[in-house]
Design an enzyme around this catalytic site. Structure first.
Site, mmCIF file in Angstrom:
data_model
loop_
_atom_site.group_PDB
_atom_site.id
_atom_site.type_symbol
_atom_site.label_atom_id
_atom_site.label_comp_id
_atom_site.label_asym_id
_atom_site.label_seq_id
_atom_site.Cartn_x
_atom_site.Cartn_y
_atom_site.Cartn_z
ATOM 1 N N HIS A 161 0.830 -1.196 0.000
ATOM 2 C CA HIS A 161 0.000 0.000 0.000
ATOM 3 C C HIS A 161 0.870 1.253 0.000
ATOM 4 O O HIS A 161 1.668 1.448 0.924
ATOM 5 C CB HIS A 161 -0.914 -0.005 1.231
ATOM 6 C CG HIS A 161 -1.871 1.135 1.272
ATOM 7 N ND1 HIS A 161 -2.031 1.948 2.376
ATOM 8 C CD2 HIS A 161 -2.730 1.624 0.338
ATOM 9 C CE1 HIS A 161 -2.938 2.858 2.124
ATOM 10 N NE2 HIS A 161 -3.366 2.687 0.892
ATOM 11 N N HIS A 186 -7.959 8.194 -3.830
ATOM 12 C CA HIS A 186 -8.224 6.808 -4.215
ATOM 13 C C HIS A 186 -9.284 6.690 -5.310
ATOM 14 O O HIS A 186 -9.394 5.634 -5.939
ATOM 15 C CB HIS A 186 -8.702 6.001 -2.998
ATOM 16 C CG HIS A 186 -7.642 5.800 -1.958
ATOM 17 N ND1 HIS A 186 -7.440 6.683 -0.919
ATOM 18 C CD2 HIS A 186 -6.717 4.818 -1.802
ATOM 19 C CE1 HIS A 186 -6.443 6.239 -0.162
ATOM 20 N NE2 HIS A 186 -5.986 5.127 -0.670
ATOM 21 N N ARG A 266 0.756 20.929 -3.674
ATOM 22 C CA ARG A 266 0.819 19.486 -3.404
ATOM 23 C C ARG A 266 0.559 19.281 -1.914
ATOM 24 O O ARG A 266 1.435 19.494 -1.078
ATOM 25 C CB ARG A 266 2.194 18.935 -3.785
ATOM 26 C CG ARG A 266 2.403 17.445 -3.393
ATOM 27 C CD ARG A 266 1.504 16.548 -4.215
ATOM 28 N NE ARG A 266 1.777 15.130 -3.989
ATOM 29 C CZ ARG A 266 1.027 14.326 -3.237
ATOM 30 N NH1 ARG A 266 -0.041 14.821 -2.612
ATOM 31 N NH2 ARG A 266 1.325 13.052 -3.106
ATOM 32 N N CYS A 314 7.809 18.859 -7.616
ATOM 33 C CA CYS A 314 7.317 17.587 -7.084
ATOM 34 C C CYS A 314 8.032 16.430 -7.771
ATOM 35 O O CYS A 314 8.374 16.510 -8.955
ATOM 36 C CB CYS A 314 5.814 17.486 -7.294
ATOM 37 S SG CYS A 314 5.088 15.953 -6.688
ATOM 38 N N TYR A 452 8.604 8.414 -2.011
ATOM 39 C CA TYR A 452 9.719 9.252 -2.443
ATOM 40 C C TYR A 452 11.053 8.514 -2.339
ATOM 41 O O TYR A 452 12.031 9.019 -1.791
ATOM 42 C CB TYR A 452 9.731 10.572 -1.659
ATOM 43 C CG TYR A 452 8.398 11.274 -1.736
ATOM 44 C CD1 TYR A 452 7.941 11.789 -2.949
ATOM 45 C CD2 TYR A 452 7.574 11.377 -0.626
ATOM 46 C CE1 TYR A 452 6.705 12.393 -3.050
ATOM 47 C CE2 TYR A 452 6.326 11.988 -0.715
ATOM 48 C CZ TYR A 452 5.898 12.491 -1.930
ATOM 49 O OH TYR A 452 4.670 13.086 -2.024
#
Length: 607
Positions: A161, A186, A266, A314, A452
């Protein structure tokens, strides 16, 4: 005797049809191979070993009469029927997944049968009660969840996940709706498809009725998104809750400094409301008896004000090119989740020293952890960390920023205080900063440990080892074209084409050149690098935190100005360390779709 059920015939025919339509690489080849195996299984119903251990033959021979007598027996008829049914079910499953794959990838998706039509030939899905679901709420019992009346076994997905296994476990044994109302990211087709693959059944009628009543109850998220700030209608919104948006490309390159209302946003969580009069920043340094707490007033008055112009980008900028190469779950960001601003605040180094940090005494301190005031549904803060050198190096220019472009930080950008870490990925620039910790270890949040991070193109969700994958810190050299738009048109009378864009590199490495091509990279032209606007001073080497805007007026060769021709625009940047952008996505593709810095490409049609 040759036995084949009607269902088997129909599903075999369906897969044959898919086989003709689909030429979609290795996945389809796998499905076609499955088709071949299953059709053989169907045919083998007439030449298989019976329970009596004898072989049935469809061709004439001395044993044919004996076989006919065996087939006439009740037990053998049942046996052969079960063989054919099993083969038919296998083909049915193969057809279902073939349709699903082709529907994701084929331009003829509309002509394909619906998965539901195929499944209607199979068995009815098993029904479960709410009590059944609630009893599956641990890794030992298995983890089940419900959504829209369906039941899913997510046990094996938990470790994959992207939001961390802890967050998914919050929904164990219950309905996903409340959580997806909070994390609306989602609600995308790719997420639904992943979920559908985990489906094991449906709720029974009584449980369905109870679930419907529950849906009509007032929302239980306490209005955490009810007080979001107003946003510019010029932004292109990707998700509303949490809010994520990027500016139009043509507006982005109009100015060296990005206006606050056009700066990309973001957010990982709801925007917190923070009272500046009661705000305090907690700073923790090892060996000190107590953490210190600094008010906004003290941050402004007790520490020298420092200003730096820095670009933030980003990690998912230019995701669509990654997705086009190889689809994967993730956001569909464009090429403008990058912006440039002037930031002011106290140096993080000054604040850490004030709190008791001493590089000689704290040689074991290797990281600085940041925690935001934004919270998850169970009250956990957004948190990440940076290497200590990025925090205390006097040339790093890392700030506890409270101003953006000469005014207080807007709420979407971290009011009242945010971390500003020039030259590194945007995710480390924590907004609504509440806590700073000098530590020997990285932040242990899932944003640091599971997001990340960088992976090889050969790694997927089944083979990824997040504990060994390096965290993304400094960003690679990058460039993109903002003007013209992909697919735009020019006239056969146009002799020149103006191309505009941006270029940037992490780590304070400035841009030394941008190359632009009209023919896909066969020939190149050097773009003009525009000086910083608004009287901004040129930055020093290895402290060039701001982007470079560029433009090129390209002469179009006469042979390219014919109607029907297509110009293949390409750009690439080179930084002062002579890092260059790769020419294609393939070598840098990764399962997280991060760090796409391949050549930017656009098509311009001549009419």
């Amino acid at each position: 005797m040759h036995v084949r059920t009607t269902a088997c015939r129909s599903t075999c025919g369906l897969v044959r049809g898919l086989r003709v339509r689909g030429s979609h690489g290795n996945n389809v080849c796998r499905y076609v191979a499955t088709y071949r195996l299953m059709t053989r299984a169907c045919s083998s119903s007439s030449s298989s070993t019976s329970p009596a251990g004898q072989t049935e033959r469809s061709d004439p021979g001395p044993q044919q009469q004996q076989q006919s007598e065996q087939v006439n027996s009740k037990s053998n008829r049942a046996y052969l029927a079960s063989k054919a049914a099993a083969a038919g079910a296998g083909v049915l499953l193969s057809a279902f997944w073939t349709v699903r794959y082709l529907r994701r990838t084929s331009s003829q998706a509309a002509a394909l049968p619906q998965e539901a039509e195929i499944l209607s030939l199979g068995e009815k899905l098993k029904e479960y009660s709410l009590q059944d679901v609630e009893s599956h709420n641990t890794l030992e019992t298995g983890v089940w969840v419900t959504y829209n009346g369906n039941v899913y076994d997510v046990t094996n997905f938990i470790s994959h996940h992207p939001g961390g296994h802890e967050n998914l476990m919050l929904a164990a044994g219950s309905d996903l709706k409340a959580f997806w109302d909070f994390y609306t990211v989602h609600r995308r087709e790719d997420v639904y498809e992943i979920l559908d693959e985990l489906k094991i059944g449906v709720l029974d009628s009584e449980s369905q009725a109870l679930a419907e009543v529950s849906k009509k109850q007032p929302a239980t998220d306490c209005g955490m998104y009810a007080k979001e700030p107003k946003r510019s209608p010029l932004l292109t919104t990707l998700t509303d809750q949490p809010f994520n948006a990027e500016p139009p490309a043509s507006l982005l390159v109009n100015s060296f400094i990005t206006p606050n209302e056009l700066f990309y946003t973001r957010n990982h969580l709801p925007v917190p409301e923070v009272d500046p009069d009661t705000y305090t920043l907690e700073v923790v340094v090892p060996g000190q008896q107590d953490p210190i707490h600094i008010s906004l007033k003290d941050l402004k008055e007790k520490f020298p004000k420092h200003t730096v112009t820095s670009t933030l980008q980003c990690c998912g900028n230019r995701t669509p090119q990654m997705m086009a190469f190889k689809p994967m779950p993730g956001g569909n960001w464009g090429s403008t989740i990058i912006s440039n601003a002037e930031w002011s605040g106290a140096r993080l180094r000054d604040v850490l020293v004030f709190a008791g940090y001493n590089p000689d005494e704290h040689s074991n301190v290797e990281h600085v952890q940041f925690e935001g005031l934004d919270r998850t549904i169970d009250g956990k803060p957004y948190g990440v960390s940076i290497p200590i050198r990025a925090a205390v190096d006097p040339y790093a220019d890392t700030l506890l920023a409270y101003e953006m472009n000469g005014v207080d930080l807007p709420r979407d950008h971290g009011y009242p205080v945010r971390a500003l870490v020039p030259g590194v990925v945007g995710a480390r620039n924590v907004k609504w900063l509440g806590r700073v910790v000098a530590s020997h270890e990285e932040s242990q949040t899932h944003w640091q440990q599971r997001n990340y991070k960088s992976f090889s193109p050969g790694v997927d969700w089944d083979t990824a080892d997040f504990s060994k994958a390096p965290s993304v810190i400094e960003m690679p050299v990058q460039s993109a074209m903002a003007i013209p738009n992909d697919g735009s048109h020019i006239s056969t009378a146009d002799e020149t084409l103006t191309v505009k864009g941006y270029a940037w590199s992490g780590g304070g490495r400035g841009i030394v050149r941008v190359d632009v091509s009209l023919d896909g990279g066969k020939t190149w032209h050097v773009a003009d690098l525009l000086p910083p606007g608004d009287g901004k001073a040129v930055q020093k080497s290895r402290q060039r935190w701001a982007w470079t805007l560029w433009e090129a007026d390209l002469k179009i060769p006469e042979e390219m100005r014919q109607s029907g021709q297509e110009l293949q625009l390409v750009c690439k940047a080179i930084d002062e360390a002579h890092n260059n952008q790769p020419d294609s996505v393939g070598p840098i593709w990764n399962m997280k779709s991060y760090l796409n810095n391949s050549w930017d490409r656009k098509r311009v049609l001549v009419k």
